[in-house]
Design a protein around this motif. Structure first.
Motif: not given
Length: 357
Positions: A10, A13-15, A18-20, A23-24, A27, A122, A159
């Motif tokens: 994923r 698709n990691f922005d 714009n992530f929290s 809860n993100t 992989d 990440w 995260t």
């Protein structure tokens, strides 16, 4: 170690903008199970749900504890952990107190390094950015008997994180609730410690405070911790912080702040911090700062303290005047490889997985 790579990563698709936090998830996750008196083969697998029964002992009897740590990326995309051996040592202090099996060092360290290496993309890069890492162990035996479990799972998930509590916060000095008691599990990162803190924090939130400064369980005369953080008080140019005990967590960030302050030549007094003395210092103008420290937040500066029917509004200091913010910069510069590391705290995660790919 078994490494099962995700067939549908994923990361694309990691922005970053714009992530929290919380809860993100990256992989992959690390898993190792304990049964029949021994640890099984460690495994890295795609992150996702794991099936458990409601009869799992960790849910019913609370044998669960965890650690909090971070990975950082510098301008050259090199990745670093910060004092990981402290977290390894502390999680086994927690497991011992909760009658769980000790996690072997090779399982903890190799699992951690391999997972972070595999998912290094990440780790966000930039001011205040990091990857928050959660090693956790919990009882998995399915039996409704109040005894020590025979089965456990050790896992590591992570995260992406950015700065939070960036603005100074208001905290309430508790004069009723306590976080821990003598002889209890306050020094351990037991999951139940946090569950028990939620209700008093909710009450403080309803009064307009973001957090709670926990006081002793006997007479509420002494500072212990603040929220999920260790607490520091500056009176004139001396820093005071409670000594660790079986009620107070031996925080990695706490220990680092103390050593960095001493390196700057700042006097640090480790001992009892009386609520009365803090209030008196406010009244006579010598209370300069109060702040909390922890892995996730690094530093949370307090703008005011609520105590009984009073609100003690603290001075507004510049970054240069503030011990809290100056020491935070010293710490984060070491963590992100922007400064020399005279303590040997920074641990580089070597590229191994990608080289084999």
């Amino acid at each position: 170690m078994i490494i099962q790579k995700s067939a549908n990563p994923r990361i694309s698709n990691f922005d970053l903008e714009n992530f929290s936090f919380g809860n993100t998830f990256i992989d992959h996750m690390f898993i190792c199970e304990y049964e029949d008196g021994k640890w099984g083969e460690p495994k890295i697998m795609p992150y996702g749900p794991i099936g458990f029964s409601p009869a799992m002992m960790g849910v019913n009897y609370g044998q669960a504890c965890f650690e909090g740590m971070k990975a950082y990326k510098d301008e050259n995309d090199d990745v670093f952990l910060f004092r990981p051996e402290k977290n390894f040592s502390r999680i086994n202090k927690s497991t011992s107190r909760l009658a769980m099996p000790e996690i072997p060092k090779d399982i903890f360290m190799e699992g951690l390094k391999t997972l972070i290496d595999l998912d290094r993309d990440w780790i966000p890069k930039g001011e205040g950015m990091s990857l928050y890492i959660r090693p956790v162990i919990f009882a998995t035996e399915e039996v409704l008997k109040a005894r020590i479990s025979n089965k456990y799972m050790f896992a590591i998930v992570a995260t992406p994180a950015k700065s939070y509590y960036a603005e100074p916060v208001s905290v309430k000095i508790s004069d009723h609730y306590s976080r821990a008691a003598n002889g209890g599990v306050g020094f351990a990162k037991a999951a139940g410690n946090y569950a028990a803190s939620f209700y008093p924090t909710k009450l403080a939130n309803e009064e307009g405070f973001e957090q709670v400064i926990w006081t002793d369980d006997i007479a509420h005369e002494y500072f212990e911790e603040s929220g999920t953080m260790n607490v520091f008080v500056r009176i004139n140019d001396t820093i005071y912080t409670p000594k660790t005990s079986d009620k107070i967590l031996d925080g990695v960030t706490r220990d680092s702040f103390i050593k960095l302050a001493e390196k700057r030549g700042i006097e640090v007094v480790i001992g009892d911090v009386r609520v009365k003395d803090v209030v008196e210092a406010f009244d006579n103008g010598t209370l300069k700062e109060v702040w909390g420290v922890g892995t996730a937040v690094v530093t949370s500066v307090f703008k005011s303290l609520g105590y009984q029917d009073r609100l003690l509004t603290l001075p507004v200091l510049s970054d240069e005047e503030s011990f809290a913010l100056s020491l935070k910069k010293d710490l984060t510069d070491i963590q992100t490889n922007k400064a020399e590391d005279p303590f040997g705290w920074r641990f580089k995660v070597e590229r191994k997985i990608l080289e084999k790919a």
